[in-house]
Scaffold this motif. Structure first.
Motif, PDB file in Angstrom:
ATOM      1  N   THR A  49      -5.311  -6.868  -2.432  1.00 59.38           N
ATOM      2  CA  THR A  49      -6.366  -5.945  -2.019  1.00 59.38           C
ATOM      3  C   THR A  49      -5.784  -4.716  -1.338  1.00 59.38           C
ATOM      4  N   LYS A  50      -4.796  -4.907  -0.473  1.00 61.51           N
ATOM      5  CA  LYS A  50      -4.163  -3.774   0.200  1.00 61.51           C
ATOM      6  C   LYS A  50      -3.473  -2.842  -0.791  1.00 61.51           C
ATOM      7  N   GLU A  51      -2.772  -3.423  -1.766  1.00 62.06           N
ATOM      8  CA  GLU A  51      -2.073  -2.610  -2.762  1.00 62.06           C
ATOM      9  C   GLU A  51      -3.050  -1.812  -3.618  1.00 62.06           C
ATOM     10  N   VAL A  52      -4.143  -2.450  -4.024  1.00 56.87           N
ATOM     11  CA  VAL A  52      -5.145  -1.753  -4.831  1.00 56.87           C
ATOM     12  C   VAL A  52      -5.775  -0.634  -4.011  1.00 56.87           C
ATOM     13  N   SER A  53      -6.026  -0.899  -2.735  1.00 61.77           N
ATOM     14  CA  SER A  53      -6.607   0.125  -1.858  1.00 61.77           C
ATOM     15  C   SER A  53      -5.676   1.318  -1.722  1.00 61.77           C
ATOM     16  N   LYS A  54      -4.377   1.062  -1.545  1.00 63.05           N
ATOM     17  CA  LYS A  54      -3.414   2.159  -1.440  1.00 63.05           C
ATOM     18  C   LYS A  54      -3.405   3.002  -2.715  1.00 63.05           C
ATOM     19  N   HIS A  55      -3.419   2.314  -3.848  1.00 66.35           N
ATOM     20  CA  HIS A  55      -3.404   3.018  -5.133  1.00 66.35           C
ATOM     21  C   HIS A  55      -4.670   3.863  -5.283  1.00 66.35           C
ATOM     22  N   TRP A  56      -5.798   3.297  -4.949  1.00 65.88           N
ATOM     23  CA  TRP A  56      -7.076   4.002  -5.043  1.00 65.88           C
ATOM     24  C   TRP A  56      -7.077   5.236  -4.137  1.00 65.88           C
ATOM     25  N   ASP A  57      -6.627   5.059  -2.907  1.00 64.79           N
ATOM     26  CA  ASP A  57      -6.567   6.180  -1.967  1.00 64.79           C
ATOM     27  C   ASP A  57      -5.658   7.289  -2.487  1.00 64.79           C
ATOM     28  N   ARG A  58      -4.517   6.903  -3.042  1.00 64.30           N
ATOM     29  CA  ARG A  58      -3.577   7.894  -3.558  1.00 64.30           C
ATOM     30  C   ARG A  58      -4.183   8.672  -4.713  1.00 64.30           C
ATOM     31  N   GLU A  59      -4.901   7.978  -5.596  1.00 70.06           N
ATOM     32  CA  GLU A  59      -5.520   8.676  -6.718  1.00 70.06           C
ATOM     33  C   GLU A  59      -6.605   9.638  -6.252  1.00 70.06           C
ATOM     34  N   ILE A  61      -6.694  11.207  -3.289  1.00 74.32           N
ATOM     35  CA  ILE A  61      -6.047  12.319  -2.593  1.00 74.32           C
ATOM     36  C   ILE A  61      -5.235  13.189  -3.546  1.00 74.32           C
ATOM     37  N   GLU A  62      -4.420  12.581  -4.406  1.00 71.93           N
ATOM     38  CA  GLU A  62      -3.503  13.335  -5.252  1.00 71.93           C
ATOM     39  C   GLU A  62      -4.014  13.552  -6.664  1.00 71.93           C
ATOM     40  N   GLY A  63      -5.051  12.851  -7.039  1.00 73.58           N
ATOM     41  CA  GLY A  63      -5.520  12.904  -8.415  1.00 73.58           C
ATOM     42  C   GLY A  63      -4.780  11.882  -9.249  1.00 73.58           C
ATOM     43  N   ALA A  64      -5.096  11.810 -10.510  1.00 77.55           N
ATOM     44  CA  ALA A  64      -4.521  10.792 -11.377  1.00 77.55           C
ATOM     45  C   ALA A  64      -3.199  11.224 -11.996  1.00 77.55           C
ATOM     46  N   ILE A  65      -2.566  12.256 -11.475  1.00 78.37           N
ATOM     47  CA  ILE A  65      -1.281  12.690 -12.009  1.00 78.37           C
ATOM     48  C   ILE A  65      -0.159  11.903 -11.337  1.00 78.37           C
ATOM     49  N   VAL A  66       0.947  11.827 -12.012  1.00 77.01           N
ATOM     50  CA  VAL A  66       2.105  11.118 -11.469  1.00 77.01           C
ATOM     51  C   VAL A  66       2.823  12.051 -10.502  1.00 77.01           C
ATOM     52  N   PRO A  67       2.894  11.693  -9.226  1.00 77.49           N
ATOM     53  CA  PRO A  67       3.588  12.568  -8.275  1.00 77.49           C
ATOM     54  C   PRO A  67       5.098  12.558  -8.534  1.00 77.49           C
ATOM     55  N   PRO A  68       5.779  13.637  -8.220  1.00 79.63           N
ATOM     56  CA  PRO A  68       7.216  13.725  -8.501  1.00 79.63           C
ATOM     57  C   PRO A  68       8.051  12.735  -7.692  1.00 79.63           C
ATOM     58  N   THR A  69       7.495  12.145  -6.644  1.00 75.75           N
ATOM     59  CA  THR A  69       8.276  11.214  -5.833  1.00 75.75           C
ATOM     60  C   THR A  69       8.594   9.921  -6.565  1.00 75.75           C
ATOM     61  N   LEU A  70       7.858   9.594  -7.616  1.00 76.95           N
ATOM     62  CA  LEU A  70       8.113   8.349  -8.330  1.00 76.95           C
ATOM     63  C   LEU A  70       9.499   8.334  -8.983  1.00 76.95           C
ATOM     64  N   LYS A  71       9.986   9.480  -9.427  1.00 75.93           N
ATOM     65  CA  LYS A  71      11.324   9.537 -10.021  1.00 75.93           C
ATOM     66  C   LYS A  71      12.389   9.205  -8.986  1.00 75.93           C
ATOM     67  N   THR A  72      12.234   9.708  -7.779  1.00 76.57           N
ATOM     68  CA  THR A  72      13.221   9.415  -6.745  1.00 76.57           C
ATOM     69  C   THR A  72      13.123   7.966  -6.299  1.00 76.57           C
ATOM     70  N   GLU A  73      11.914   7.383  -6.337  1.00 75.94           N
ATOM     71  CA  GLU A  73      11.770   5.972  -5.988  1.00 75.94           C
ATOM     72  C   GLU A  73      12.512   5.104  -6.987  1.00 75.94           C
ATOM     73  N   LYS A  74      12.437   5.425  -8.294  1.00 74.23           N
ATOM     74  CA  LYS A  74      13.145   4.662  -9.318  1.00 74.23           C
ATOM     75  C   LYS A  74      14.654   4.748  -9.104  1.00 74.23           C
ATOM     76  N   LYS A  75      15.137   5.934  -8.743  1.00 75.78           N
ATOM     77  CA  LYS A  75      16.568   6.103  -8.498  1.00 75.78           C
ATOM     78  C   LYS A  75      17.014   5.265  -7.303  1.00 75.78           C
ATOM     79  N   PHE A  76      16.183   5.226  -6.264  1.00 74.07           N
ATOM     80  CA  PHE A  76      16.500   4.425  -5.079  1.00 74.07           C
ATOM     81  C   PHE A  76      16.550   2.936  -5.425  1.00 74.07           C
TER      82      PHE A  76
END
Length: 165
Positions: A49-59, A61-76
């Motif tokens: 439930t917490k994870e779904v809530s975070k995802h919902w909140d992010r969408e 606030i940021e919209g349904a686009i993929v934020p550029p931070t995901l590429k750096t998260e994959k590298k990490f």
């Protein structure tokens, strides 16, 4: 074949373990943080439930686009995998083997002899399978650590088999 470990004895299913593939397992944990962090029981429904809530909140606030931070998260994550020291809980493997009701002990067979543990302690054990991003080839394939960390500096090494008695 020396990296394959057998679970046998008083089990419904004898199973083989291949630590070389555990790096891709979601149950793996960073070994040092496993012993140094406070452990708490996780309610899976609450966590979901917490994870779904975070995802919902992010969408929202940021919209349904993929934020550029995901590429750096994959590298990490990739960097963590190639430099980390990991372990995996032993209990799920015992559960899959379906230990008999009358079984009381786990015998860890290694090059250094045998270690006999009560099943209650064995269920809480973790298996170290990589150090600094590399498999444990010289003294592995796994290191056995007690949950309380009492053998952290001197784990059971050169494990060849787990036998349930």
């Amino acid at each position: 074949m020396e990296s394959i470990i057998l679970i046998s004895g008083k089990v419904k299913y004898s199973i083989t373990l291949d630590p070389s593939v555990w790096i891709f397992d979601d149950r793996k944990q960073e070994l040092h943080s496993f012993f140094h962090d406070e452990k708490e029981e996780i309610d899976t429904l609450e966590e979901y439930t917490k994870e779904v809530s975070k995802h919902w909140d992010r969408e929202i606030i940021e919209g349904a686009i993929v934020p550029p931070t995901l590429k750096t998260e994959k590298k990490f994550i990739k960097e963590e995998l190639i430099t980390g020291t990991f372990c995996i809980p032993f209990k799920p493997f015992l559960k899959n083997a379906e230990v008999h009701e009358d079984a009381r002990y786990l015998i860890i067979v290694s090059n250094d002899g045998e270690v006999k543990l009560p099943l209650e302690i064995a269920e809480e054990m973790v298996l170290g399978f990589s150090k600094d991003g590399k498999p444990l080839r010289e003294d592995g394939p796994v290191h056995c650590y007690y949950r309380d960390g009492s053998n952290f500096n001197n784990p059971i090494k050169h494990v060849k088999e787990f036998r349930i008695e």
